[in-house]
Design a protein around this motif. Structure first.
Motif, PDB file in Angstrom:
ATOM      1  N   TYR A 143       3.525   5.293   8.752  1.00 38.04           N
ATOM      2  CA  TYR A 143       3.470   4.161   7.834  1.00 38.04           C
ATOM      3  C   TYR A 143       4.597   4.292   6.814  1.00 38.04           C
ATOM      4  O   TYR A 143       5.050   5.384   6.512  1.00 38.04           O
ATOM      5  CB  TYR A 143       2.168   4.163   7.029  1.00 38.04           C
ATOM      6  N   GLY A 199       2.892  -2.584  -4.146  1.00 39.46           N
ATOM      7  CA  GLY A 199       2.440  -3.960  -3.984  1.00 39.46           C
ATOM      8  C   GLY A 199       2.277  -4.407  -2.545  1.00 39.46           C
ATOM      9  O   GLY A 199       1.773  -5.506  -2.292  1.00 39.46           O
ATOM     10  N   LEU A 200       2.706  -3.564  -1.608  1.00 37.21           N
ATOM     11  CA  LEU A 200       2.626  -3.940  -0.187  1.00 37.21           C
ATOM     12  C   LEU A 200       1.637  -3.077   0.580  1.00 37.21           C
ATOM     13  O   LEU A 200       1.430  -3.290   1.777  1.00 37.21           O
ATOM     14  CB  LEU A 200       4.010  -3.841   0.467  1.00 37.21           C
ATOM     15  N   GLY A 201       1.040  -2.095  -0.060  1.00 39.98           N
ATOM     16  CA  GLY A 201       0.100  -1.213   0.635  1.00 39.98           C
ATOM     17  C   GLY A 201       0.810  -0.357   1.661  1.00 39.98           C
ATOM     18  O   GLY A 201       1.991  -0.025   1.516  1.00 39.98           O
ATOM     19  N   LEU A 202       0.101  -0.003   2.726  1.00 38.94           N
ATOM     20  CA  LEU A 202       0.681   0.770   3.823  1.00 38.94           C
ATOM     21  C   LEU A 202       0.979  -0.176   4.981  1.00 38.94           C
ATOM     22  O   LEU A 202       0.110  -0.947   5.398  1.00 38.94           O
ATOM     23  CB  LEU A 202      -0.313   1.834   4.310  1.00 38.94           C
ATOM     24  N   LEU A 227       4.520   7.918   5.281  1.00 41.33           N
ATOM     25  CA  LEU A 227       3.289   8.672   5.463  1.00 41.33           C
ATOM     26  C   LEU A 227       2.955   8.784   6.936  1.00 41.33           C
ATOM     27  O   LEU A 227       2.997   7.803   7.674  1.00 41.33           O
ATOM     28  CB  LEU A 227       2.123   7.975   4.752  1.00 41.33           C
ATOM     29  N   ILE A 271     -10.156   4.384  16.060  1.00 42.33           N
ATOM     30  CA  ILE A 271      -9.873   4.356  14.622  1.00 42.33           C
ATOM     31  C   ILE A 271     -10.819   3.449  13.851  1.00 42.33           C
ATOM     32  O   ILE A 271     -10.812   3.446  12.629  1.00 42.33           O
ATOM     33  CB  ILE A 271      -8.424   3.935  14.332  1.00 42.33           C
ATOM     34  N   SER A 272     -11.653   2.674  14.558  1.00 41.58           N
ATOM     35  CA  SER A 272     -12.613   1.833  13.847  1.00 41.58           C
ATOM     36  C   SER A 272     -13.620   2.672  13.081  1.00 41.58           C
ATOM     37  O   SER A 272     -14.105   2.271  12.035  1.00 41.58           O
ATOM     38  CB  SER A 272     -13.381   0.947  14.825  1.00 41.58           C
ATOM     39  N   GLN A 291      -8.702   8.460   9.184  1.00 38.18           N
ATOM     40  CA  GLN A 291      -7.304   8.822   9.356  1.00 38.18           C
ATOM     41  C   GLN A 291      -7.000   9.915   8.338  1.00 38.18           C
ATOM     42  O   GLN A 291      -7.301   9.770   7.153  1.00 38.18           O
ATOM     43  CB  GLN A 291      -6.389   7.622   9.125  1.00 38.18           C
ATOM     44  N   PHE A 304      -4.143  11.953   6.427  1.00 41.16           N
ATOM     45  CA  PHE A 304      -2.750  11.705   6.057  1.00 41.16           C
ATOM     46  C   PHE A 304      -2.047  12.979   5.601  1.00 41.16           C
ATOM     47  O   PHE A 304      -2.653  13.878   5.013  1.00 41.16           O
ATOM     48  CB  PHE A 304      -2.688  10.700   4.898  1.00 41.16           C
ATOM     49  N   GLN A 317      -4.466  -6.170  -8.642  1.00 43.56           N
ATOM     50  CA  GLN A 317      -3.420  -5.256  -8.197  1.00 43.56           C
ATOM     51  C   GLN A 317      -3.365  -4.040  -9.118  1.00 43.56           C
ATOM     52  O   GLN A 317      -3.103  -2.931  -8.673  1.00 43.56           O
ATOM     53  CB  GLN A 317      -2.081  -5.986  -8.189  1.00 43.56           C
ATOM     54  N   GLN A 338     -12.732   0.416   5.945  1.00 40.21           N
ATOM     55  CA  GLN A 338     -12.664   1.727   5.317  1.00 40.21           C
ATOM     56  C   GLN A 338     -12.063   1.594   3.923  1.00 40.21           C
ATOM     57  O   GLN A 338     -11.239   0.707   3.671  1.00 40.21           O
ATOM     58  CB  GLN A 338     -11.801   2.674   6.164  1.00 40.21           C
ATOM     59  N   TYR A 393     -10.034   4.005   1.056  1.00 44.15           N
ATOM     60  CA  TYR A 393      -9.342   5.255   0.793  1.00 44.15           C
ATOM     61  C   TYR A 393      -8.939   5.314  -0.677  1.00 44.15           C
ATOM     62  O   TYR A 393      -8.711   4.282  -1.313  1.00 44.15           O
ATOM     63  CB  TYR A 393      -8.062   5.350   1.638  1.00 44.15           C
ATOM     64  N   GLN A 419      -5.942   7.289  -3.077  1.00 43.39           N
ATOM     65  CA  GLN A 419      -4.719   8.073  -3.036  1.00 43.39           C
ATOM     66  C   GLN A 419      -4.345   8.507  -4.447  1.00 43.39           C
ATOM     67  O   GLN A 419      -4.222   7.672  -5.346  1.00 43.39           O
ATOM     68  CB  GLN A 419      -3.580   7.246  -2.423  1.00 43.39           C
ATOM     69  N   PRO A 472      -3.458   9.225   1.246  1.00 44.88           N
ATOM     70  CA  PRO A 472      -4.798   8.669   1.035  1.00 44.88           C
ATOM     71  C   PRO A 472      -5.893   9.535   1.665  1.00 44.88           C
ATOM     72  O   PRO A 472      -5.660  10.172   2.701  1.00 44.88           O
ATOM     73  CB  PRO A 472      -4.722   7.302   1.735  1.00 44.88           C
ATOM     74  N   LEU A 524      -4.890   5.166  -6.583  1.00 45.40           N
ATOM     75  CA  LEU A 524      -4.650   3.936  -5.847  1.00 45.40           C
ATOM     76  C   LEU A 524      -5.766   3.786  -4.818  1.00 45.40           C
ATOM     77  O   LEU A 524      -5.998   4.686  -4.008  1.00 45.40           O
ATOM     78  CB  LEU A 524      -3.289   4.007  -5.142  1.00 45.40           C
ATOM     79  N   LEU A 579      -7.288   1.817  -1.621  1.00 41.77           N
ATOM     80  CA  LEU A 579      -6.823   1.025  -0.480  1.00 41.77           C
ATOM     81  C   LEU A 579      -7.993   0.715   0.441  1.00 41.77           C
ATOM     82  O   LEU A 579      -8.756   1.607   0.805  1.00 41.77           O
ATOM     83  CB  LEU A 579      -5.779   1.815   0.312  1.00 41.77           C
ATOM     84  N   ALA A 638     -10.475  -2.603  10.489  1.00 39.31           N
ATOM     85  CA  ALA A 638     -10.222  -2.303  11.897  1.00 39.31           C
ATOM     86  C   ALA A 638     -10.490  -3.539  12.744  1.00 39.31           C
ATOM     87  O   ALA A 638     -11.467  -4.259  12.515  1.00 39.31           O
ATOM     88  CB  ALA A 638     -11.104  -1.162  12.365  1.00 39.31           C
ATOM     89  N   LEU A 654      -5.738  -0.743  12.785  1.00 39.16           N
ATOM     90  CA  LEU A 654      -6.183  -0.704  11.394  1.00 39.16           C
ATOM     91  C   LEU A 654      -5.104  -1.356  10.540  1.00 39.16           C
ATOM     92  O   LEU A 654      -3.922  -1.044  10.696  1.00 39.16           O
ATOM     93  CB  LEU A 654      -6.361   0.754  10.979  1.00 39.16           C
ATOM     94  N   PHE A 682      -4.031  -2.096   6.491  1.00 34.37           N
ATOM     95  CA  PHE A 682      -4.324  -1.709   5.120  1.00 34.37           C
ATOM     96  C   PHE A 682      -4.115  -2.858   4.159  1.00 34.37           C
ATOM     97  O   PHE A 682      -3.243  -3.708   4.359  1.00 34.37           O
ATOM     98  CB  PHE A 682      -3.437  -0.531   4.690  1.00 34.37           C
ATOM     99  N   GLY A 683      -4.929  -2.863   3.111  1.00 37.87           N
ATOM    100  CA  GLY A 683      -4.760  -3.840   2.049  1.00 37.87           C
ATOM    101  C   GLY A 683      -3.585  -3.487   1.161  1.00 37.87           C
ATOM    102  O   GLY A 683      -2.937  -2.454   1.330  1.00 37.87           O
ATOM    103  N   THR A 684      -3.330  -4.360   0.195  1.00 36.01           N
ATOM    104  CA  THR A 684      -2.168  -4.236  -0.680  1.00 36.01           C
ATOM    105  C   THR A 684      -2.354  -3.190  -1.776  1.00 36.01           C
ATOM    106  O   THR A 684      -1.390  -2.790  -2.405  1.00 36.01           O
ATOM    107  CB  THR A 684      -1.846  -5.585  -1.313  1.00 36.01           C
ATOM    108  N   GLY A 685      -3.585  -2.729  -1.987  1.00 35.00           N
ATOM    109  CA  GLY A 685      -3.822  -1.637  -2.927  1.00 35.00           C
ATOM    110  C   GLY A 685      -4.185  -2.106  -4.329  1.00 35.00           C
ATOM    111  O   GLY A 685      -3.716  -3.149  -4.799  1.00 35.00           O
TER     112      GLY A 685
END
Lengths: 114, 113
Positions: free
Chosen positions: A35, A40-43, A90, A98-99, A103, A105, B9, B33, B35, B37, B43, B86, B88, B92, B101, B103-106
């Motif tokens: 990733y 602002g964009l997450g992963l 990352l 993965i559901s 994960q 990291f 945000q 899910q 997470y 971080q 995370p 952070l 997140l 899925a 999966l 991920f959201g913007t956090g």
């Protein structure tokens, strides 16, 4: 203690250089992921692999390639680094589905391309 | 394209306050899910919710999965400085050959002592 390790915490490269980011997991996980994380964009998923020598593109694969020759190791390659690839990278691993599986990291590699 | 929007945000609160973080999408997810971080780290999973309407509690943290499995919330009661980080969410979904999966913007939370 389960672990995902990344080869470097910080890396500075010049535009046009070929860059290798290495990731190793010790949990015998089938899945491995790369990733990039930007504020602002997450992963955002670049590539993932669900088996040795198998790979699938994620949401932002352009400018990147990957290699998985052994189950425990997943490499991300920037063929010709550009300044817009400056980011936090990352690596993660997980069991097959993965559901329902966590994960795990690594600590991340902060890459700066000058 | 799957999208997961988190709000707010940024959040800066005093120790002892309550807060809620939201994770919304127009897509249906098989699981969701959360997470957390911390600076300089990757995370770490807090919880996985799988059933629509499911509520899970982890000490002062309460997680809820929406009935339609399109959204989720995280509520923290009596926040402490150790909750700083952070947050997140990650949904899925079936993406062809395998589950995927997103991920959201956090949400960046700062709890001041």
């Amino acid at each position: 203690d389960v672990k995902v390790t990344q080869s470097s915490r910080y890396l500075v490269k010049r535009t046009g250089e070929k860059v290798f980011l290495e990731c190793v997991q010790d949990m015998d996980h089938e899945n491995m992921f790369w990733y990039r994380q930007d504020p602002g964009l997450g992963l955002r998923l670049i590539y993932f692999s669900y088996d040795v020598k198998m790979k699938e593109k994620g949401d932002i694969p352009e400018g990147y390639s990957v290699s998985r020759e052994k189950k425990e190791r997943f490499s991300l390659i920037l063929e010709s680094a550009s300044t817009n690839q400056t980011s936090m990278y990352l690596c993660a691993s997980s069991l097959w589905d993965i559901s329902y599986n966590e994960q795990f990291f690594g600590p991340g590699t902060r890459l700066t391309v000058l | 394209t799957q999208l997961l929007e988190q709000s707010p945000q940024f959040l800066s609160i005093q120790e002892g306050e309550n807060l809620t973080v939201y994770c919304n999408s127009s897509s249906v997810f098989s699981s969701l899910q959360w997470y957390r971080q911390e600076p300089g780290e990757g995370p770490v999973l807090l919880v996985t919710v799988v059933t629509g309407g499911e509520v899970k509690k982890l000490k002062r943290l309460t997680f809820q999965f929406g009935d339609a499995r399109k959204d989720s919330s995280l509520h923290i009661t009596a926040a402490q400085p150790g909750d700083t980080g952070l947050y997140l969410c990650a949904g899925a979904y079936y993406g062809g050959a395998t589950n995927k999966l997103i991920f959201g913007t956090g949400t960046l939370l700062a709890v001041q002592p």
